[in-house]
Design an enzyme around this catalytic site. Structure first.
Site, short mmCIF file in Angstrom:
data_model
loop_
_atom_site.label_atom_id
_atom_site.label_comp_id
_atom_site.label_asym_id
_atom_site.label_seq_id
_atom_site.Cartn_x
_atom_site.Cartn_y
_atom_site.Cartn_z
N TYR A 295 7.67 -0.25 -10.37
CA TYR A 295 7.25 0.90 -11.18
C TYR A 295 8.39 1.43 -12.04
O TYR A 295 8.16 1.97 -13.11
CB TYR A 295 6.76 2.05 -10.28
CG TYR A 295 5.34 1.92 -9.82
CD1 TYR A 295 4.94 0.88 -9.00
CD2 TYR A 295 4.39 2.86 -10.20
CE1 TYR A 295 3.64 0.79 -8.56
CE2 TYR A 295 3.09 2.78 -9.75
CZ TYR A 295 2.71 1.74 -8.93
OH TYR A 295 1.42 1.66 -8.50
N LYS B 32 7.52 -8.86 1.67
CA LYS B 32 7.25 -10.26 1.33
C LYS B 32 8.58 -11.01 1.45
O LYS B 32 9.07 -11.63 0.51
CB LYS B 32 6.64 -10.33 -0.08
CG LYS B 32 6.12 -11.70 -0.48
CD LYS B 32 4.85 -12.13 0.25
CE LYS B 32 4.49 -13.56 -0.12
NZ LYS B 32 3.35 -14.09 0.69
N ASP C 128 0.62 -10.03 2.62
CA ASP C 128 -0.69 -10.71 2.58
C ASP C 128 -1.37 -10.61 3.95
O ASP C 128 -2.56 -10.31 4.06
CB ASP C 128 -0.57 -12.16 2.09
CG ASP C 128 0.55 -12.95 2.75
OD1 ASP C 128 1.32 -12.38 3.57
OD2 ASP C 128 0.66 -14.17 2.48
N ASP D 244 0.74 1.08 -2.98
CA ASP D 244 -0.35 1.45 -3.89
C ASP D 244 -1.59 0.63 -3.57
O ASP D 244 -2.70 1.16 -3.42
CB ASP D 244 0.09 1.20 -5.34
CG ASP D 244 -1.01 1.52 -6.34
OD1 ASP D 244 -1.61 2.61 -6.22
OD2 ASP D 244 -1.28 0.67 -7.22
N ASP E 78 -5.26 1.90 -1.18
CA ASP E 78 -6.64 1.84 -1.70
C ASP E 78 -7.51 0.98 -0.79
O ASP E 78 -8.66 1.31 -0.49
CB ASP E 78 -6.69 1.25 -3.12
CG ASP E 78 -6.65 2.32 -4.21
OD1 ASP E 78 -6.01 3.36 -4.00
OD2 ASP E 78 -7.27 2.10 -5.28
C1 IPM Z 1 -1.72 6.20 -7.14
C2 IPM Z 1 -2.15 5.81 -8.53
C3 IPM Z 1 -0.92 5.83 -9.45
C4 IPM Z 1 0.09 4.82 -8.90
C5 IPM Z 1 -1.24 5.56 -10.93
C6 IPM Z 1 -2.24 6.54 -11.48
C7 IPM Z 1 -0.01 5.54 -11.78
O1 IPM Z 1 -2.77 4.57 -8.51
O2 IPM Z 1 -1.17 7.31 -6.97
O3 IPM Z 1 -1.95 5.43 -6.20
O4 IPM Z 1 -0.02 3.62 -9.18
O5 IPM Z 1 0.99 5.24 -8.18
MG MG Z 2 -3.15 3.83 -6.53
#
Ligand code: IPM
Ligand code: MG
Length: 369
Positions: free
Chosen positions: A141, A191, A223, A247, A251
């Site tokens: 990032y 990794k 993985d 990240d 999710d």
């Molecule tokens: C998160 C989001 C952010 C990230 C985006 C919106 C930049 O996906 O907070 O998980 O990737 O950190």
């Molecule tokens: Mg995210």
């Protein structure tokens, strides 16, 4: 208790969900006699439209002066064609860097009331309770150099994954400290079979672990971790990982809770703590009053716990969320066809606020006898 809070509703469903988080915080202030002051500022796509910048100077200044920042969501399809520095997301990344919080805490647990909502079978998710500690200021990032080059009509793009020992140490300590208050188990995800950054990560985390003899540490490749998180989520307590892996995995782990809309986060370790739901701006459902604000409300609970040290009141918000779910109220993302108590974003926010007031009343009554 007095708290000066900056609220950054942002894009898409951000304004709808933060309004409910603020509603619940106002209720807590009301029943416990706190003074919480809220100031709204723009960030992301809405800020680009108003000022040309995804993080206007006035927003940044206000955040740096605040006790904590509560953010909604960032991102808007109308800016999809822009390059990274000009996108709404650049505002969020710059804000994270300026506030300095390097450890992003993302708790994920299964709710008994939502067991039927998860695409995973109940016997897999029941009792799962994971805390992700995601490194937030390093890796791909922020790594330099980065960019897109053009040569003889062909383009190439590159990013840099970079971690220093001290960046790994500080986030590892947050994970170990958190695990000491939980089930004393840390799984570090990397990794290391391919990446040098991960080899340094693994070495460093193992060395910090020796300061925490009561913690059981294991390492997983990312993985394999992706697979174990949804096949055997109960094997995890704290998952420590770098920025991009965190990240993606957080999710994925949302399916344990039943919906991405349920997940909250706290970013700590810097000058000012930042609280935001894990979900994005969800432009497809924005403005319809159907977004799930429970992740934003749970982020407000984290704010009370981590910034204000009001642990009991944070726990009361969490109980209130649980009660509203147990009573059968649902936003569409967590509803099944058989659910009849479908409610709007604002209605479920009000239900949680009411439940907070009721829990506080019961506590008073209990102390009075
Ligand atoms: C998160 C989001 C952010 C990230 C985006 C919106 C930049 O996906 O907070 O998980 O990737 O950190
Ligand atoms: Mg995210």
């Amino acid at each position: 208790m007095q708290l000066n809070l900056v609220v950054l509703p942002g894009d898409g469903v951000g304004p709808e969900v933060t309004a409910q988080a603020v509603r619940v915080l106002r209720e807590v202030a009301n029943v416990y006699g706190h003074s919480f002051y809220f100031k709204e500022h723009t960030i992301g796509g809405v800020a680009i439209r108003e000022t040309g910048s995804p993080l206007p100077a006035a927003t940044l200044e206000a955040c740096l002066r605040a006790d904590a920042v509560l953010l909604g969501a960032i991102g808007s399809p109308e800016f999809d064609q822009l390059s990274s520095p000009h996108r709404p997301e650049a505002g969020l990344l710059q804000l994270r860097r300026e506030l300095g919080g390097f450890a992003n805490l993302r708790p994920v647990s299964s709710y008994a009331a939502l067991a039927g909502t998860s695409p995973l079978r109940g016997e897999i998710v029941d009792g799962a309770n994971i805390l992700f500690v995601r490194e937030l200021l390093g890796g791909l990032y922020f790594g330099e150099p980065r960019g897109i080059t053009s040569n003889n009509g062909t383009s190439a793009a590159f990013n840099t994954m970079r971690y220093s020992v001290s960046e790994i140490e500080r986030v590892a300590r947050v994970a170990f400290e958190a695990a000491m208050k939980r089930r004393r188990r840390v799984t570090s995800v990397d990794k290391a079979n391919v990446l040098e950054t991960s080899q340094l990560w693994r070495q460093t985390v193992s060395r910090i672990a020796s300061e925490y003899p009561l913690i059981e540490l294991d390492h997983l490749y990312v993985d394999a971790a992706a697979m174990h998180i949804i096949t055997n989520p109960r094997r995890f307590d704290v998952i420590l990982t770098e920025n991009l892996f965190g990240d993606i995995l957080s999710d994925e782990a949302a399916v344990i809770a039943g919906s991405l809309g349920m997940l909250s986060s706290a970013t700590v370790g810097g000058a000012v703590d930042l609280y935001e739901p894990v979900h994005g701006s969800a432009p497809d459902i924005a403005g319809k009053g159907i977004a799930n604000p429970l992740g934003a409300i749970a982020s407000a609970a984290m704010l009370l716990r981590h910034t204000a040290h009001l642990d009991n009141q944070a726990a009361e918000i969490e109980s209130a969320i649980q009660e509203v779910l147990d009573a059968g109220y649902r936003t569409p993302d967590i509803a099944r066809e058989t659910d009849s108590k479908l409610v709007s974003t604002a209605e479920i926010g009000q239900l949680v606020a009411d439940a907070v007031a009721e829990i506080a009343d019961m506590r008073h009554a209990y102390h009075a006898v």
